[in-house]
Design a protein around this motif. Structure first.
Motif, PDB file in Angstrom:
ATOM      1  N   SER A  15       0.839  -1.196   0.000  1.00  9.67           N
ATOM      2  CA  SER A  15       0.000   0.000   0.000  1.00  9.67           C
ATOM      3  C   SER A  15       0.872   1.243   0.000  1.00  9.67           C
ATOM      4  O   SER A  15       2.073   1.179   0.251  1.00  9.67           O
ATOM      5  CB  SER A  15      -0.921  -0.001   1.219  1.00  9.67           C
ATOM      6  OG  SER A  15      -0.162  -0.011   2.407  1.00  9.67           O
ATOM      7  N   ASN A  16       0.257   2.376  -0.276  1.00 10.05           N
ATOM      8  CA  ASN A  16       0.988   3.643  -0.272  1.00 10.05           C
ATOM      9  C   ASN A  16       1.481   3.941   1.137  1.00 10.05           C
ATOM     10  O   ASN A  16       0.880   3.521   2.111  1.00 10.05           O
ATOM     11  CB  ASN A  16       0.103   4.760  -0.798  1.00 10.05           C
ATOM     12  CG  ASN A  16      -0.254   4.545  -2.252  1.00 10.05           C
ATOM     13  OD1 ASN A  16       0.357   3.750  -2.948  1.00 10.05           O
ATOM     14  ND2 ASN A  16      -1.254   5.241  -2.719  1.00 10.05           N
ATOM     15  N   LYS A  17       2.581   4.677   1.244  1.00 14.15           N
ATOM     16  CA  LYS A  17       3.219   4.913   2.538  1.00 14.15           C
ATOM     17  C   LYS A  17       3.685   6.350   2.666  1.00 14.15           C
ATOM     18  O   LYS A  17       3.924   7.033   1.683  1.00 14.15           O
ATOM     19  CB  LYS A  17       4.440   4.000   2.707  1.00 14.15           C
ATOM     20  CG  LYS A  17       4.112   2.525   2.663  1.00 14.15           C
ATOM     21  CD  LYS A  17       5.324   1.712   3.021  1.00 14.15           C
ATOM     22  CE  LYS A  17       5.004   0.242   3.079  1.00 14.15           C
ATOM     23  NZ  LYS A  17       4.187  -0.145   4.182  1.00 14.15           N
ATOM     24  N   LYS A  18       3.835   6.773   3.905  1.00 13.97           N
ATOM     25  CA  LYS A  18       4.495   8.027   4.237  1.00 13.97           C
ATOM     26  C   LYS A  18       5.763   7.611   4.977  1.00 13.97           C
ATOM     27  O   LYS A  18       5.714   6.799   5.897  1.00 13.97           O
ATOM     28  CB  LYS A  18       3.602   8.897   5.117  1.00 13.97           C
ATOM     29  CG  LYS A  18       4.178  10.286   5.366  1.00 13.97           C
ATOM     30  CD  LYS A  18       3.203  11.143   6.137  1.00 13.97           C
ATOM     31  CE  LYS A  18       2.067  11.569   5.268  1.00 13.97           C
ATOM     32  NZ  LYS A  18       2.149  12.916   4.748  1.00 13.97           N
ATOM     33  N   LEU A  19       6.893   8.130   4.564  1.00 14.40           N
ATOM     34  CA  LEU A  19       8.164   7.706   5.124  1.00 14.40           C
ATOM     35  C   LEU A  19       8.993   8.927   5.491  1.00 14.40           C
ATOM     36  O   LEU A  19       9.128   9.853   4.692  1.00 14.40           O
ATOM     37  CB  LEU A  19       8.910   6.855   4.082  1.00 14.40           C
ATOM     38  CG  LEU A  19      10.208   6.191   4.489  1.00 14.40           C
ATOM     39  CD1 LEU A  19       9.973   5.150   5.570  1.00 14.40           C
ATOM     40  CD2 LEU A  19      10.861   5.526   3.281  1.00 14.40           C
ATOM     41  N   THR A  20       9.552   8.924   6.693  1.00 16.49           N
ATOM     42  CA  THR A  20      10.443   9.989   7.141  1.00 16.49           C
ATOM     43  C   THR A  20      11.854   9.417   7.196  1.00 16.49           C
ATOM     44  O   THR A  20      12.083   8.381   7.839  1.00 16.49           O
ATOM     45  CB  THR A  20      10.021  10.523   8.521  1.00 16.49           C
ATOM     46  OG1 THR A  20       8.675  11.023   8.412  1.00 16.49           O
ATOM     47  CG2 THR A  20      10.926  11.648   8.983  1.00 16.49           C
ATOM     48  N   VAL A  21      12.780  10.076   6.512  1.00 14.73           N
ATOM     49  CA  VAL A  21      14.169   9.604   6.432  1.00 14.73           C
ATOM     50  C   VAL A  21      15.117  10.766   6.703  1.00 14.73           C
ATOM     51  O   VAL A  21      14.735  11.929   6.552  1.00 14.73           O
ATOM     52  CB  VAL A  21      14.475   8.987   5.048  1.00 14.73           C
ATOM     53  CG1 VAL A  21      13.652   7.736   4.802  1.00 14.73           C
ATOM     54  CG2 VAL A  21      14.258   9.990   3.933  1.00 14.73           C
ATOM     55  N   PRO A  22      16.354  10.472   7.075  1.00 14.29           N
ATOM     56  CA  PRO A  22      17.341  11.545   7.270  1.00 14.29           C
ATOM     57  C   PRO A  22      17.648  12.276   5.966  1.00 14.29           C
ATOM     58  O   PRO A  22      17.557  11.701   4.878  1.00 14.29           O
ATOM     59  CB  PRO A  22      18.585  10.809   7.766  1.00 14.29           C
ATOM     60  CG  PRO A  22      18.106   9.481   8.244  1.00 14.29           C
ATOM     61  CD  PRO A  22      16.888   9.155   7.427  1.00 14.29           C
ATOM     62  N   VAL A  23      17.998  13.545   6.076  1.00 10.52           N
ATOM     63  CA  VAL A  23      18.477  14.319   4.925  1.00 10.52           C
ATOM     64  C   VAL A  23      19.685  13.578   4.346  1.00 10.52           C
ATOM     65  O   VAL A  23      20.424  12.922   5.069  1.00 10.52           O
ATOM     66  CB  VAL A  23      18.854  15.748   5.365  1.00 10.52           C
ATOM     67  CG1 VAL A  23      19.551  16.505   4.254  1.00 10.52           C
ATOM     68  CG2 VAL A  23      17.623  16.496   5.839  1.00 10.52           C
ATOM     69  N   ASP A  24      19.894  13.656   3.064  1.00  7.76           N
ATOM     70  CA  ASP A  24      20.992  12.990   2.338  1.00  7.76           C
ATOM     71  C   ASP A  24      20.769  11.496   2.149  1.00  7.76           C
ATOM     72  O   ASP A  24      21.691  10.779   1.770  1.00  7.76           O
ATOM     73  CB  ASP A  24      22.360  13.235   2.994  1.00  7.76           C
ATOM     74  CG  ASP A  24      22.781  14.685   2.907  1.00  7.76           C
ATOM     75  OD1 ASP A  24      22.329  15.389   1.974  1.00  7.76           O
ATOM     76  OD2 ASP A  24      23.558  15.141   3.768  1.00  7.76           O
ATOM     77  N   THR A  25      19.548  11.015   2.382  1.00  9.05           N
ATOM     78  CA  THR A  25      19.204   9.622   2.087  1.00  9.05           C
ATOM     79  C   THR A  25      19.047   9.486   0.582  1.00  9.05           C
ATOM     80  O   THR A  25      18.442  10.339  -0.068  1.00  9.05           O
ATOM     81  CB  THR A  25      17.888   9.232   2.794  1.00  9.05           C
ATOM     82  OG1 THR A  25      18.076   9.327   4.200  1.00  9.05           O
ATOM     83  CG2 THR A  25      17.454   7.830   2.433  1.00  9.05           C
ATOM     84  N   THR A  26      19.575   8.409   0.012  1.00  9.61           N
ATOM     85  CA  THR A  26      19.423   8.181  -1.422  1.00  9.61           C
ATOM     86  C   THR A  26      18.127   7.418  -1.685  1.00  9.61           C
ATOM     87  O   THR A  26      17.549   6.804  -0.786  1.00  9.61           O
ATOM     88  CB  THR A  26      20.593   7.364  -2.006  1.00  9.61           C
ATOM     89  OG1 THR A  26      20.577   6.062  -1.410  1.00  9.61           O
ATOM     90  CG2 THR A  26      21.936   8.045  -1.758  1.00  9.61           C
ATOM     91  N   TYR A  27      17.692   7.459  -2.931  1.00 11.67           N
ATOM     92  CA  TYR A  27      16.513   6.686  -3.301  1.00 11.67           C
ATOM     93  C   TYR A  27      16.777   5.189  -3.130  1.00 11.67           C
ATOM     94  O   TYR A  27      15.877   4.416  -2.807  1.00 11.67           O
ATOM     95  CB  TYR A  27      16.070   7.010  -4.727  1.00 11.67           C
ATOM     96  CG  TYR A  27      15.495   8.395  -4.843  1.00 11.67           C
ATOM     97  CD1 TYR A  27      14.278   8.714  -4.242  1.00 11.67           C
ATOM     98  CD2 TYR A  27      16.161   9.400  -5.533  1.00 11.67           C
ATOM     99  CE1 TYR A  27      13.741   9.989  -4.326  1.00 11.67           C
ATOM    100  CE2 TYR A  27      15.623  10.681  -5.629  1.00 11.67           C
ATOM    101  CZ  TYR A  27      14.423  10.964  -5.021  1.00 11.67           C
ATOM    102  OH  TYR A  27      13.899  12.224  -5.116  1.00 11.67           O
ATOM    103  N   GLU A  28      18.011   4.772  -3.321  1.00 17.10           N
ATOM    104  CA  GLU A  28      18.385   3.374  -3.093  1.00 17.10           C
ATOM    105  C   GLU A  28      18.133   3.000  -1.628  1.00 17.10           C
ATOM    106  O   GLU A  28      17.597   1.928  -1.335  1.00 17.10           O
ATOM    107  CB  GLU A  28      19.850   3.158  -3.462  1.00 17.10           C
ATOM    108  CG  GLU A  28      20.318   1.733  -3.292  1.00 17.10           C
ATOM    109  CD  GLU A  28      21.754   1.538  -3.747  1.00 17.10           C
ATOM    110  OE1 GLU A  28      22.110   0.380  -3.996  1.00 17.10           O
ATOM    111  OE2 GLU A  28      22.513   2.528  -3.843  1.00 17.10           O
ATOM    112  N   ASN A  29      18.500   3.903  -0.709  1.00 22.43           N
ATOM    113  CA  ASN A  29      18.240   3.666   0.716  1.00 22.43           C
ATOM    114  C   ASN A  29      16.741   3.563   0.995  1.00 22.43           C
ATOM    115  O   ASN A  29      16.312   2.733   1.805  1.00 22.43           O
ATOM    116  CB  ASN A  29      18.832   4.773   1.590  1.00 22.43           C
ATOM    117  CG  ASN A  29      20.335   4.869   1.515  1.00 22.43           C
ATOM    118  OD1 ASN A  29      20.878   5.961   1.392  1.00 22.43           O
ATOM    119  ND2 ASN A  29      21.028   3.744   1.589  1.00 22.43           N
TER     120      ASN A  29
END
Length: 70
Positions: A15-29
């Motif tokens: 399903s669709n998601k909302k994700l919080t990640v650190p700045v400088d995270t790559t799309y691969e991450n």
């Protein structure tokens, strides 16, 4: 500092998601966090393909599954 991504998954069982990640995270991450094989998807930001090694920016990210999962 973090950024938030609103992720739309197309052609996927997830399903669709909302994700919080650190700045400088790559799309691969981002794909690693979601448990998605990078070789089976196309990433779109504002309807344009983005490189897997690009730095994620806040907002909408569309992940389109382009390979069969079965």
């Amino acid at each position: 500092m973090t950024i938030t991504l609103d992720i739309e998954l197309i052609n996927s069982d997830l399903s669709n998601k909302k994700l919080t990640v650190p700045v400088d995270t790559t799309y691969e991450n981002v794909l690693d966090i979601l448990g998605i094989n990078q070789e089976t998807v196309l990433l779109l930001k504002d309807k344009k393909a983005v490189p897997i090694d690009g730095i994620a920016v806040p907002g909408n990210l569309t992940i389109m599954c382009i390979a069969s999962q079965g």
